[in-house]
Design a protein around this motif. Structure first.
Motif, PDB file in Angstrom:
ATOM      1  N   GLN A 198      48.269  34.336  41.218  1.00 38.31           N
ATOM      2  CA  GLN A 198      47.047  33.497  42.285  1.00 38.31           C
ATOM      3  C   GLN A 198      46.457  32.441  41.224  1.00 38.31           C
ATOM      4  O   GLN A 198      45.827  31.312  40.871  1.00 38.31           O
ATOM      5  CB  GLN A 198      45.778  34.210  42.561  1.00 38.31           C
ATOM      6  N   GLU A 227      42.038  45.146  38.615  1.00 41.81           N
ATOM      7  CA  GLU A 227      41.655  45.121  39.730  1.00 41.81           C
ATOM      8  C   GLU A 227      39.483  45.338  39.780  1.00 41.81           C
ATOM      9  O   GLU A 227      39.143  44.706  40.969  1.00 41.81           O
ATOM     10  CB  GLU A 227      41.648  46.890  40.446  1.00 41.81           C
ATOM     11  N   HIS A 284      37.383  39.570  39.368  1.00 45.66           N
ATOM     12  CA  HIS A 284      37.632  39.383  40.304  1.00 45.66           C
ATOM     13  C   HIS A 284      38.405  37.600  40.564  1.00 45.66           C
ATOM     14  O   HIS A 284      37.661  36.396  38.997  1.00 45.66           O
ATOM     15  CB  HIS A 284      36.408  38.951  41.228  1.00 45.66           C
ATOM     16  N   SER A 285      38.600  36.565  41.503  1.00 47.44           N
ATOM     17  CA  SER A 285      39.629  35.828  41.338  1.00 47.44           C
ATOM     18  C   SER A 285      37.553  34.747  41.643  1.00 47.44           C
ATOM     19  O   SER A 285      36.804  34.959  42.136  1.00 47.44           O
ATOM     20  CB  SER A 285      39.605  35.277  42.298  1.00 47.44           C
ATOM     21  N   ASP A 322      37.376  33.216  45.180  1.00 44.56           N
ATOM     22  CA  ASP A 322      36.838  33.689  45.936  1.00 44.56           C
ATOM     23  C   ASP A 322      36.651  35.011  45.368  1.00 44.56           C
ATOM     24  O   ASP A 322      37.302  36.258  45.137  1.00 44.56           O
ATOM     25  CB  ASP A 322      37.945  34.320  47.483  1.00 44.56           C
ATOM     26  N   ALA A 373      35.201  38.198  46.301  1.00 40.48           N
ATOM     27  CA  ALA A 373      35.728  39.365  47.256  1.00 40.48           C
ATOM     28  C   ALA A 373      37.419  39.875  46.748  1.00 40.48           C
ATOM     29  O   ALA A 373      37.777  40.146  47.034  1.00 40.48           O
ATOM     30  CB  ALA A 373      35.695  38.878  48.958  1.00 40.48           C
ATOM     31  N   GLU A 374      37.912  38.989  46.136  1.00 42.15           N
ATOM     32  CA  GLU A 374      39.164  39.344  46.328  1.00 42.15           C
ATOM     33  C   GLU A 374      39.665  39.209  44.468  1.00 42.15           C
ATOM     34  O   GLU A 374      39.416  38.719  43.336  1.00 42.15           O
ATOM     35  CB  GLU A 374      40.238  37.386  46.018  1.00 42.15           C
ATOM     36  N   ARG A 375      40.485  40.169  44.423  1.00 35.92           N
ATOM     37  CA  ARG A 375      40.431  40.991  42.859  1.00 35.92           C
ATOM     38  C   ARG A 375      41.914  40.310  42.195  1.00 35.92           C
ATOM     39  O   ARG A 375      42.816  40.366  42.629  1.00 35.92           O
ATOM     40  CB  ARG A 375      41.121  42.122  42.989  1.00 35.92           C
ATOM     41  N   LEU A 376      41.622  39.744  41.205  1.00 27.10           N
ATOM     42  CA  LEU A 376      43.344  39.624  40.750  1.00 27.10           C
ATOM     43  C   LEU A 376      44.055  40.164  40.304  1.00 27.10           C
ATOM     44  O   LEU A 376      44.140  41.562  40.611  1.00 27.10           O
ATOM     45  CB  LEU A 376      43.005  39.510  38.618  1.00 27.10           C
ATOM     46  N   ARG A 377      44.754  40.559  40.710  1.00 23.09           N
ATOM     47  CA  ARG A 377      46.341  41.160  41.474  1.00 23.09           C
ATOM     48  C   ARG A 377      47.558  40.306  39.695  1.00 23.09           C
ATOM     49  O   ARG A 377      47.764  39.066  39.745  1.00 23.09           O
ATOM     50  CB  ARG A 377      46.437  40.255  42.408  1.00 23.09           C
ATOM     51  N   SER A 411      50.642  43.192  41.954  1.00 22.35           N
ATOM     52  CA  SER A 411      50.578  44.081  42.122  1.00 22.35           C
ATOM     53  C   SER A 411      51.234  45.702  41.668  1.00 22.35           C
ATOM     54  O   SER A 411      51.027  46.755  41.790  1.00 22.35           O
ATOM     55  CB  SER A 411      49.672  44.723  43.010  1.00 22.35           C
TER      56      SER A 411
END
Length: 215
Positions: free
Chosen positions: A46, A119, A122-123, A126, A128-132, A174
């Motif tokens: 991302q 995990e 977070h981004s 967003d 609510a979105e975790r880094l992958r 991930s």
């Protein structure tokens, strides 16, 4: 002596201790060949959108958080941090200090810890979105040595580096993508579970049978 100790401590964070000792004593640092090491490349899929939508200082802050978390995990394993370039993180085991046949297992355990730790981050786009994290691992021979006089770097050379990088770029978010060579070493060590990804075309390498490391 206090100040010299601080300088030495800083240098050891940037270069292998053996290299620091050679440089401090004004001795030539000789490049070495390593018969078998294991290398890890990771990046953040991302990262492109994050850079495009965040202020530059936010991006730097994010990478600092991520790499500080990874750096805090390093002492638990026999793993050497080679360098970071942007969102790419390069680790090695089996060099600069040889560790027999343990290098694949050390990198695998480090990777599983990194994946778990990422995990919790977070981004900034967003919350609510975790880094992958996307990870690639390969084992093989390589050469290593110090390059340059100004800001000298401990650099790795050889096809093993290229293949490890391809494992990462042809991997998935991930997931931990490993080569057949690394999978074979992990099987010998025992205690790791992998699944076959199948035969895929790897740029610059042709068709390869690769695997996912599960745990």
């Amino acid at each position: 002596m206090d100040e010299q100790s601080k300088v030495d401590s800083l240098l050891r964070e940037m270069l292998p201790e053996s290299v620091v000792n050679h440089l401090r004593n004004k001795r030539t640092v000789t490049a070495e060949h390593f018969d078998c090491v294991t290398l890890l490349f990771s990046d953040i899929p991302q990262f492109g959108p994050i850079v495009g939508q965040c202020a530059l200082l936010q991006t730097i802050a994010l990478l600092n958080i991520l790499y500080t978390v990874f750096d805090s995990i390093l002492p638990r394993f026999d793993v050497y941090k080679v360098e970071t370039i942007g969102d790419s993180y390069l680790l090695a085991s089996g060099l600069p200090t040889r560790n027999g046949s343990r290098h694949a297992g050390e990198i695998a355990r480090m990777t599983l810890s990194m994946l778990q730790a990422s995990e919790s981050i977070h981004s900034p786009i967003d919350p609510a979105e975790r880094l992958r994290l996307r990870v690639g691992i390969h084992s093989g021979h390589c050469a290593a040595g110090v390059v340059g006089l100004k800001m000298p770097r401990y650099c790795l050379f050889g096809d093993t580096i290229n293949t490890a990088s391809r494992m990462e770029t042809h991997g998935a978010a991930s997931r931990i993508h490993v080569s057949g060579t690394t999978k074979h070493l992990l099987d010998q060590i025992g205690g790791f579970k992998t699944e076959t990804r199948g035969t895929i075309f790897i740029k610059g390498k042709g068709e390869m049978v690769t695997f996912w490391l599960l745990h």
